[in-house]
Enzyme design. Structure first.
Site, PDB file in Angstrom:
ATOM      1  N   CYS A   1       2.810  11.432  -3.173  1.00 26.20           N
ATOM      2  CA  CYS A   1       1.403  11.378  -2.748  1.00 26.20           C
ATOM      3  C   CYS A   1       1.087  12.382  -1.643  1.00 26.20           C
ATOM      4  O   CYS A   1      -0.078  12.576  -1.301  1.00 26.20           O
ATOM      5  CB  CYS A   1       1.040   9.970  -2.298  1.00 26.20           C
ATOM      6  SG  CYS A   1       1.511   8.717  -3.488  1.00 26.20           S
TER       7      CYS A   1
ATOM      8  N   HIS B   1      -5.249  10.263   1.637  1.00 23.97           N
ATOM      9  CA  HIS B   1      -4.708   9.865   0.333  1.00 23.97           C
ATOM     10  C   HIS B   1      -5.329   8.531  -0.063  1.00 23.97           C
ATOM     11  O   HIS B   1      -5.415   7.608   0.752  1.00 23.97           O
ATOM     12  CB  HIS B   1      -3.182   9.750   0.432  1.00 23.97           C
ATOM     13  CG  HIS B   1      -2.559   9.082  -0.738  1.00 23.97           C
ATOM     14  ND1 HIS B   1      -2.915   9.373  -2.037  1.00 23.97           N
ATOM     15  CD2 HIS B   1      -1.605   8.118  -0.828  1.00 23.97           C
ATOM     16  CE1 HIS B   1      -2.212   8.615  -2.849  1.00 23.97           C
ATOM     17  NE2 HIS B   1      -1.406   7.846  -2.144  1.00 23.97           N
TER      18      HIS B   1
ATOM     19  N   ASN C   1      -5.079   4.813  -7.387  1.00 27.71           N
ATOM     20  CA  ASN C   1      -4.227   5.737  -6.617  1.00 27.71           C
ATOM     21  C   ASN C   1      -3.577   6.726  -7.581  1.00 27.71           C
ATOM     22  O   ASN C   1      -2.668   6.373  -8.328  1.00 27.71           O
ATOM     23  CB  ASN C   1      -3.174   4.900  -5.882  1.00 27.71           C
ATOM     24  CG  ASN C   1      -2.150   5.736  -5.140  1.00 27.71           C
ATOM     25  OD1 ASN C   1      -2.048   6.943  -5.344  1.00 27.71           O
ATOM     26  ND2 ASN C   1      -1.373   5.093  -4.292  1.00 27.71           N
TER      27      ASN C   1
HETATM   28  O1  UT7 Z   1       0.595   5.953  -2.831  1.00 25.51           O
HETATM   29  C1  UT7 Z   1       1.861   5.632  -2.362  1.00 25.51           C
HETATM   30  C2  UT7 Z   1       1.752   4.864  -1.148  1.00 25.51           C
HETATM   31  N1  UT7 Z   1       1.524   3.470  -1.488  1.00 25.51           N
HETATM   32  C3  UT7 Z   1       0.757   2.748  -0.693  1.00 25.51           C
HETATM   33  O2  UT7 Z   1       0.205   3.244   0.243  1.00 25.51           O
HETATM   34  C4  UT7 Z   1       0.682   1.270  -0.963  1.00 25.51           C
HETATM   35  C5  UT7 Z   1       0.661   0.531   0.341  1.00 25.51           C
HETATM   36  N2  UT7 Z   1       0.654  -0.902   0.170  1.00 25.51           N
HETATM   37  C6  UT7 Z   1      -0.434  -1.560  -0.242  1.00 25.51           C
HETATM   38  O3  UT7 Z   1      -1.445  -0.972  -0.539  1.00 25.51           O
HETATM   39  C7  UT7 Z   1      -0.371  -3.064  -0.267  1.00 25.51           C
HETATM   40  O4  UT7 Z   1       0.842  -3.484   0.293  1.00 25.51           O
HETATM   41  C8  UT7 Z   1      -0.555  -3.682  -1.671  1.00 25.51           C
HETATM   42  C9  UT7 Z   1      -1.965  -3.470  -2.153  1.00 25.51           C
HETATM   43  C10 UT7 Z   1       0.418  -3.049  -2.663  1.00 25.51           C
HETATM   44  C11 UT7 Z   1      -0.305  -5.190  -1.619  1.00 25.51           C
HETATM   45  O5  UT7 Z   1      -1.188  -5.775  -0.674  1.00 25.51           O
HETATM   46  P1  UT7 Z   1      -0.623  -6.705   0.509  1.00 25.51           P
HETATM   47  O6  UT7 Z   1      -1.775  -7.163   1.271  1.00 25.51           O
HETATM   48  O7  UT7 Z   1       0.426  -5.930   1.252  1.00 25.51           O
HETATM   49  O8  UT7 Z   1       0.001  -7.907  -0.309  1.00 25.51           O
HETATM   50  P2  UT7 Z   1       1.443  -8.537  -0.146  1.00 25.51           P
HETATM   51  O9  UT7 Z   1       2.439  -7.746  -0.906  1.00 25.51           O
HETATM   52  O10 UT7 Z   1       1.681  -8.825   1.298  1.00 25.51           O
HETATM   53  O11 UT7 Z   1       1.221  -9.912  -0.893  1.00 25.51           O
HETATM   54  C12 UT7 Z   1       0.358 -10.914  -0.374  1.00 25.51           C
HETATM   55  C13 UT7 Z   1       0.325 -12.089  -1.331  1.00 25.51           C
HETATM   56  C14 UT7 Z   1       1.707 -12.575  -1.734  1.00 25.51           C
HETATM   57  O12 UT7 Z   1       1.633 -13.964  -1.855  1.00 25.51           O
HETATM   58  P3  UT7 Z   1       2.162 -14.925  -0.683  1.00 25.51           P
HETATM   59  O13 UT7 Z   1       3.603 -14.541  -0.480  1.00 25.51           O
HETATM   60  O14 UT7 Z   1       1.297 -14.598   0.500  1.00 25.51           O
HETATM   61  O15 UT7 Z   1       1.943 -16.277  -1.227  1.00 25.51           O
HETATM   62  C15 UT7 Z   1       1.917 -11.958  -3.093  1.00 25.51           C
HETATM   63  O16 UT7 Z   1       2.769 -12.716  -3.904  1.00 25.51           O
HETATM   64  O17 UT7 Z   1      -0.333 -11.691  -2.541  1.00 25.51           O
HETATM   65  C16 UT7 Z   1       0.520 -11.972  -3.660  1.00 25.51           C
HETATM   66  N3  UT7 Z   1       0.294 -10.926  -4.653  1.00 25.51           N
HETATM   67  C17 UT7 Z   1      -0.708 -10.986  -5.544  1.00 25.51           C
HETATM   68  N4  UT7 Z   1      -1.651 -11.901  -5.766  1.00 25.51           N
HETATM   69  C18 UT7 Z   1      -2.535 -11.650  -6.749  1.00 25.51           C
HETATM   70  C19 UT7 Z   1       0.981  -9.779  -4.820  1.00 25.51           C
HETATM   71  N5  UT7 Z   1       0.439  -9.076  -5.824  1.00 25.51           N
HETATM   72  C20 UT7 Z   1      -0.596  -9.802  -6.276  1.00 25.51           C
HETATM   73  C21 UT7 Z   1      -1.554  -9.602  -7.293  1.00 25.51           C
HETATM   74  N6  UT7 Z   1      -2.505 -10.529  -7.478  1.00 25.51           N
HETATM   75  N7  UT7 Z   1      -1.561  -8.489  -8.039  1.00 25.51           N
END
Ligand code: UT7
Length: 329
Positions: free
Chosen positions: A122, A254, A285
């Site tokens: 990226c 990005h 993305n």
């Molecule tokens: O381009 C390359 C660089 N990449 C990035 O910059 C990505 C950076 N990271 C992110 O954008 C975020 O971390 C994500 C969008 C990928 C995820 O968002 P988050 O707020 O960090 O979510 P998380 O992984 O902390 O998950 C929060 C909760 C979890 O549940 P619990 O443990 O709180 O009960 C996950 O299991 O959301 C749950 N979860 C989902 N729920 C519904 C994870 N994926 C999903 C989903 N739908 N698709």
């Protein structure tokens, strides 16, 4: 002793043009939720994504790069033969060799250019801009075509609900050539290979024959790194260009996550009238393509104009990052 003549170029370089191509297939959150256990509300809240663009059956990374490249050369007012280096930032090319860059150069009818791929995920587009700026000013090339292109839908694991909804397909191209005025600031770039496992595309020798390796990502780790270390590097890119937040017209980070962009904005304390790229909403993305695509869209929609001063920052798998200040074409 013999004196070796060294290459010298013009004092400055600039972006002469930008053009973008998106995957033809629109995949909205409702469709995405037929593949993964998620909801439109969750995806929008956590990322800002409403829909993403994937290639259709007639598109590939090569076809999108060619289309964007043709348009960027045309908009720069050049003939293909006036381009003497082609840099392709991508992690979507299926072959170790030949590079996607030589295929694009050949497809565009560019004779005998320097051509190579950049593997910086990226951050790849901003790596490419930094390279092109140096090639022009160092006298190694006069006009450089830089394309960020990805077809990441092919690498998505639809069984992984933590990443499948993010990635998309497109190509963004710029031509960089000589300038009478300073128009590209110093590139702030770097890497941290100790975090290599955080975002990964599996090795080809680990998948069954015919399968395509899949992306894995520790989203929270990337999020934290982007909103702390990389927010600080973004600030540095502005400072090394000798500018203050008040001098900026446009911020094009990005397009990884609108919440990352929001956090960076708090860190940068930009004035309210700075235009912020939010291309992720309808694009997802697209990794190396995301910054030039967002730039092209802002100009096409009239939200930014030629000559505006923009700040870019790319960050991702490696982990790697790069950013610079540039005047929009
Ligand atoms: O381009 C390359 C660089 N990449 C990035 O910059 C990505 C950076 N990271 C992110 O954008 C975020 O971390 C994500 C969008 C990928 C995820 O968002 P988050 O707020 O960090 O979510 P998380 O992984 O902390 O998950 C929060 C909760 C979890 O549940 P619990 O443990 O709180 O009960 C996950 O299991 O959301 C749950 N979860 C989902 N729920 C519904 C994870 N994926 C999903 C989903 N739908 N698709």
């Amino acid at each position: 002793m013999a004196t070796i003549k060294t290459a010298t170029g013009p004092a400055y370089s600039r972006l002469l043009s930008v053009a973008g191509v998106r995957g033809n297939r629109v995949v909205d959150n409702a469709e995405m939720c037929t593949y993964i256990d998620s909801s439109d509300e969750w995806i929008q809240q956590r990322t800002g994504i409403v829909e993403r663009r994937w290639v259709d059956e007639n598109q590939t990374a090569l076809s999108m790069a060619l289309e964007a490249g043709v348009e960027a050369i045309k908009r720069a007012g050049l003939q293909p033969d006036e381009v003497d280096a082609v840099l392709i930032a991508t992690v979507s090319h299926f072959k170790q060799t030949p590079s996607l860059a030589v295929l694009v150069a050949d497809g565009l009818g560019i004779q005998d250019p320097a051509a190579y791929d950049i593997s910086a995920a990226c951050a790849g587009f901003c790596y490419g801009v930094g390279q092109a700026d140096a090639l022009v000013r160092g006298g190694l090339a006069r006009n450089v075509l830089v394309i960020g292109v990805e077809a990441l839908s092919m690498f998505i694991d639809l069984a992984d609900r933590s990443t499948a909804f993010l990635f998309s397909d497109g190509a963004g191209a710029v031509v960089i050539g000589p300038s009478d005025e300073p128009s590209i600031g110093p590139t702030v770039w770097g890497s941290d290979g100790s975090q290599a496992p955080v975002i990964d595309i599996h090795a080809w020798d680990t998948v069954d024959k015919g399968d395509i390796p899949k992306i894995t990502m520790e989203g929270r780790a990337v999020f934290k790194w982007a909103t702390t270390a990389i927010a600080e590097k973004t600030k540095q890119a502005l400072e090394v260009a000798g500018l203050a937040p008040e001098d900026l017209d446009v911020f094009i980070p990005h397009q990884a996550n609108n919440r990352i962009t929001d956090s960076m904005l708090r860190h940068l304390s930009l004035p309210d009238d700075v235009v912020i790229a939010r291309d992720i909403t309808h694009m997802g993305n697209s990794s190396a393509a995301s910054i030039p695509l967002a730039m092209d869209a802002l100009l096409a929609e009239g939200k930014a104009k030629s000559g505006d001063v923009a700040l870019t920052i790319g960050f991702g798998a490696g982990l790697v990052y790069a950013g610079q200040v540039l005047r929009l074409p």
